[in-house]
Write an enzyme that holds these catalytic residues in place. Sequence first.
Site, PDB file in Angstrom:
ATOM      1  N   SER A   1     -27.097 -13.636 -18.552  1.00  0.00           N
ATOM      2  CA  SER A   1     -26.985 -13.540 -19.519  1.00  0.00           C
ATOM      3  C   SER A   1     -29.163 -12.656 -19.340  1.00  0.00           C
ATOM      4  CB  SER A   1     -27.313 -14.511 -20.907  1.00  0.00           C
ATOM      5  OG  SER A   1     -28.128 -14.373 -22.067  1.00  0.00           O
TER       6      SER A   1
ATOM      7  N   TYR B   1     -29.379 -23.139 -22.179  1.00  0.00           N
ATOM      8  CA  TYR B   1     -28.916 -22.187 -21.566  1.00  0.00           C
ATOM      9  C   TYR B   1     -29.297 -21.060 -21.279  1.00  0.00           C
ATOM     10  CZ  TYR B   1     -26.068 -18.234 -22.649  1.00  0.00           C
ATOM     11  OH  TYR B   1     -24.981 -17.244 -22.485  1.00  0.00           O
TER      12      TYR B   1
ATOM     13  N   LYS C   1     -28.400 -20.375 -17.023  1.00  0.00           N
ATOM     14  CA  LYS C   1     -27.493 -18.678 -16.388  1.00  0.00           C
ATOM     15  C   LYS C   1     -28.627 -17.908 -15.124  1.00  0.00           C
ATOM     16  CE  LYS C   1     -24.893 -17.568 -19.382  1.00  0.00           C
ATOM     17  NZ  LYS C   1     -23.257 -17.143 -18.533  1.00  0.00           N
TER      18      LYS C   1
END
Length: 301
Positions: free
Chosen positions: A154, A166, A170
């Site tokens: 991402s 998050y 990633k």
Amino acid sequence: MKPLSFIDRVVVVTGAGRGIGRAHALLLAERGASVVVSDLGATVDGSEVDGDDPAAAVVEQIRAAGGRAVASRADVSTESGAASVVDAAITEFGRLDALINNAGIVRTAHFDAVPAEEYQRYLDVHFFGSLHMCRSAWPHLIASDAGRVVNTVSAAFLGNPLMTHYGSAKGAVFSLTRNLAIEGAEHGILVNALAPGAGTRMVENSADGLSPEILHRLRTQLRPEQVAPVAAYLAHPACRVTGEVFNAAGGGVSRTAIMTTSGIHDPDLTPELVAERFTEILTVTAEAKPEVIAVPEPQST
């Protein structure tokens, strides 16, 4: 150009019950692939499992269209779950040629408001989920004539508001991709990463971390079906790059490259010299080169 066919190829897609993963699975099946549709059916933030079975629904749709698919509800964040997904491919189709690691979870929050166990859950799903799947798939990808892995990253791994948990997970997937690309090259396994953008339920769950302009565009203009062609190419034997990151959203495709500048060199380096020449260290000149992992030429038989 001759259409890229997946006939006689077997592909596992995780997180394939909804959104972008579903689009991957449907396109691959349409192109002739036998697809393992893997989806636990978890909520967007990964806190629990929903009552429905999205993987089975996608398999039903593929079969209704004349394709070949099998569903798995195993938890890829565990070694045993990942092994179960790969076993489904071997049991049902006898081989495995490509793996698309798409399963993921997301919610937005300030980094100091996210408990440690939630950071671990994001690593478990994104990083360890990809790692466990690759480890289970690896011997079968070696046996394939052209093993391929597509990991999902991402833009958040480069930094995004309210997404430290998050984005950091990633980032781990990005590093996994680069290192597996090096290890896989000698076996003909090419490993790349895809950073997708599409209006899915994961976007809605991360709305607080996105600007109003980006959120509006995701909701109105960016479809999962516009991401799937990039994943399909990266999973195809025709793909001849490895260790790269590609962005795909709304029909646009670009590459994110890691570059090293020319910088400076002085054996008598001091903090003052670093400060004085800091602009030279930062500047990207024509001599700066992307960090590329070479793909060995296929051996003739």
